[in-house]
Design a protein around this motif. Structure first.
Motif, PDB file in Angstrom:
ATOM      1  N   LEU A 250     -35.336 -39.588  -0.206  1.00  0.00           N
ATOM      2  CA  LEU A 250     -34.820 -40.574   0.752  1.00  0.00           C
ATOM      3  C   LEU A 250     -33.346 -40.329   1.032  1.00  0.00           C
ATOM      4  N   ALA A 251     -32.574 -40.019  -0.012  1.00  0.00           N
ATOM      5  CA  ALA A 251     -31.140 -39.784   0.169  1.00  0.00           C
ATOM      6  C   ALA A 251     -30.893 -38.599   1.089  1.00  0.00           C
ATOM      7  N   GLU A 252     -31.602 -37.499   0.865  1.00  0.00           N
ATOM      8  CA  GLU A 252     -31.425 -36.318   1.705  1.00  0.00           C
ATOM      9  C   GLU A 252     -31.803 -36.617   3.153  1.00  0.00           C
ATOM     10  N   ARG A 255     -29.341 -38.982   4.954  1.00  0.00           N
ATOM     11  CA  ARG A 255     -28.090 -38.328   5.326  1.00  0.00           C
ATOM     12  C   ARG A 255     -28.272 -37.404   6.530  1.00  0.00           C
ATOM     13  N   THR A 256     -29.517 -37.031   6.832  1.00  0.00           N
ATOM     14  CA  THR A 256     -29.777 -36.102   7.947  1.00  0.00           C
ATOM     15  C   THR A 256     -30.749 -36.722   8.951  1.00  0.00           C
ATOM     16  N   LEU A 257     -30.726 -38.063   9.067  1.00  0.00           N
ATOM     17  CA  LEU A 257     -31.642 -38.788   9.945  1.00  0.00           C
ATOM     18  C   LEU A 257     -31.508 -38.323  11.399  1.00  0.00           C
ATOM     19  N   GLU A 261     -36.678 -39.852  14.571  1.00  0.00           N
ATOM     20  CA  GLU A 261     -37.193 -40.530  13.386  1.00  0.00           C
ATOM     21  C   GLU A 261     -36.816 -42.015  13.414  1.00  0.00           C
ATOM     22  N   TYR A 262     -35.600 -42.297  13.845  1.00  0.00           N
ATOM     23  CA  TYR A 262     -35.158 -43.686  13.989  1.00  0.00           C
ATOM     24  C   TYR A 262     -36.063 -44.432  14.969  1.00  0.00           C
ATOM     25  N   ASP A 328     -25.840 -46.874  11.417  1.00  0.00           N
ATOM     26  CA  ASP A 328     -25.840 -47.937  10.410  1.00  0.00           C
ATOM     27  C   ASP A 328     -27.151 -47.953   9.628  1.00  0.00           C
ATOM     28  N   PHE A 329     -28.243 -47.667  10.323  1.00  0.00           N
ATOM     29  CA  PHE A 329     -29.546 -47.635   9.668  1.00  0.00           C
ATOM     30  C   PHE A 329     -29.597 -46.530   8.616  1.00  0.00           C
ATOM     31  N   ALA A 330     -29.061 -45.363   8.962  1.00  0.00           N
ATOM     32  CA  ALA A 330     -29.025 -44.258   8.000  1.00  0.00           C
ATOM     33  C   ALA A 330     -28.227 -44.651   6.766  1.00  0.00           C
TER      34      ALA A 330
END
Length: 507
Positions: A250-252, A255-257, A261-262, A328-330
């Protein structure tokens, strides 16, 4: 750490290089130690196979750079350091170097070794213009306890060599659960990396924390309970400064969202409740054919690969509560992953100690060179090493902290906990050492430091305090004196000023 300590270590290295100018092998080792002294902190990621080392490294960088598949490149120790322009250099075991072409597949670097096998490679050096590498050198290592003994040996040889200090200044040790092999490795690293200072410079990470809660939205809460239980484990507590749960995947991905995908998560969040719950009941159900959403099976499979079922459920739940921007979502996803807690720990425990950790490693390395290449004219250098170890308060703090973790301090429980905190067990900032609020003023810091200073001086001078406890009191008193010494002078004050380093920020 004051620059004088680094300068002293540099002078000792220069004296040694002058003595060994006629010995190419010794000179090469001394040159390597000099580079190590002046480069950023070396932070290695270690753990068993599939613990998520490369994934966590990418999350820390904020870029999908390190390969995470089971290819040849994951069997080699790989260094990631800052460089103005990208470069990849292969270092062979026979001493030859080879520049590799830079090729990326969906963001990740692909190391094309050509006719060279992983067995012939000593290490790969990646230079990359990432801001996250300006103050750290991150080192990805092959899996410990691999089915291939050669692969495991590469990590062991690099991190816990038998006849020389470790090449890493500190490590992040990733584990899914606590196994005996984890304790064995961490003990070997402590004994090898600590050298004469005998410190603890490792943090344990539950790297796939979302799996502990079976992918439920409250998985990180469950993982935190497990982490706290591990922290109380006597064996692990003596080997690692803390245990932090992190959902690495999830962290990776957070950070690269990507924008698509959003948008996909927003659609999932807007589904009818019954349709949404049926879709998210399991990973298998999520990628089955469904008329409840316009997202294709391929797109849903891509979300599952990138975020895992925990990340998909969490992302959907967050977007049901609010409609933040994609940026902000990321950040919301990152906050729920545990990555921020790990990075804060690294700042407070490793980066604030970077100078002293490097000096310690370099002095241990210099000691080894003098032992491996004995000469009659190096007594002065050996004496200089011993004087630094004896006089450097930061080294005494590290040594005392190691004893606190391994054997406990010879004090009453409440005094032992306070002593460990004052010498930096909870962080090296003044606020962390004194257990003050983040908004504490200089006056608040002075009042609390002087209160504690008076108490610990009295305890150290008490005829009822045993000799080994008196030594601990002296270390604690010196730490408090350094805090007081760097505070702004009070008008009319005649307090004695003690030598100390620059005041550290709370972050």
């Amino acid at each position: 750490m004051s620059s004088s300590l680094r300068d002293t270590a540099a002078r000792l290295l220069e004296d040694a290089r002058a003595r060994y100018v006629d010995d190419p092998e010794a000179s090469a080792q001394l040159e390597a130690l000099s580079r190590r002294l002046h480069e950023p902190l070396r932070l290695a990621l270690a753990g068993m196979v599939k613990a998520g080392k490369s994934t966590l490294l990418n999350a820390m960088l904020g870029e999908r750079l390190a390969p995470t598949d089971a290819g040849e490149c994951t069997r080699v120790v790989t260094w990631y350091r800052y460089a103005a322009t990208p470069s990849v250099t292969l270092h062979r075991r026979d001493g030859q170097q080879q520049r590799l072409a830079i090729h990326r597949d969906r963001g990740r670097l692909v190391f094309e070794l050509g006719a060279v096998s992983a067995d012939e490679v000593d290490w790969i050096d990646v230079g990359w213009p990432s801001s996250g590498l300006r103050s750290l050198i991150l080192i990805d290592t092959p899996g410990i306890a691999s089915l291939s003994q050669d692969v495991s040996a590469r990590s062991t040889t690099f991190l816990v060599p038998e006849e020389k200090p470790s090449s890493a200044d500190a490590i992040i040790y990733l584990m899914r659960h606590l196994h005996a092999s984890d304790l064995t490795f961490l003990e070997a690293f402590r004994d090898t990396a600590a050298g004469a200072s005998q410190t603890v410079n490792a943090v344990a990470v539950l790297s796939r924390a979302d799996e502990i809660g079976s992918g439920r939205i409250d998985s990180i809460l469950s993982a935190n309970k497990v982490a706290r239980r591990y922290e109380l484990d006597g064996d692990l507590a003596s080997l690692a400064l803390g245990v932090i749960p992190v959902a690495g995947l999830l962290a990776e991905s957070a950070r690269t969202l990507r924008e698509d995908e959003y948008a996909a998560f927003k659609e999932l969040a807007g589904l009818d409740r019954d349709d949404r719950e049926r879709l998210l009941i399991s990973a298998d159900r999520f990628i089955r054919p469904s008329e409840a959403t316009t997202l294709s099976e391929e797109r849903r499979r891509g979300l599952l690969t990138r975020f895992g079922i925990f990340g998909v459920r969490l992302a959907t739940a967050l977007l049901r509560r609010s409609t933040p921007t994609s940026t902000d979502f990321a950040e919301m996803l990152v906050q729920h992953s545990g990555l921020n807690e790990l990075q804060q720990f690294i700042r407070e425990q490793f980066r604030t100690r970077a100078g002293i950790l490097k000096v310690r490693g370099v002095l241990d390395g210099l000691d080894q060179v003098l032992a491996d290449f004995p000469r009659d004219d190096v007594e002065q250098i050996q004496g200089g090493i011993e004087r630094v170890r004896a006089s450097a308060h930061a080294l005494r703090e590290l040594s005392t902290l190691a004893h606190a973790r391994a054997d406990g301090l010879p004090l009453a429980p409440t005094d032992a906990a306070e002593a460990e905190r004052i010498i930096g067990g909870k962080g090296t900032s003044q606020i962390a050492r004194l257990a003050l609020r983040e908004d504490a003023t200089d006056d608040d810091i002075r009042v609390e430091a002087e209160r504690l200073l008076a108490r610990w001086r009295a305890l150290g001078q008490s005829p009822l305090t045993e000799r080994n406890a008196v030594e601990v009191c002296r270390v604690v008193v010196r730490s408090l004196e350094e805090i007081v010494s760097v505070l702004p002078a009070v008008a009319g004050s005649s307090d004695v000023v003690f030598a100390g380093g620059p005041r550290q920020s709370a972050s």
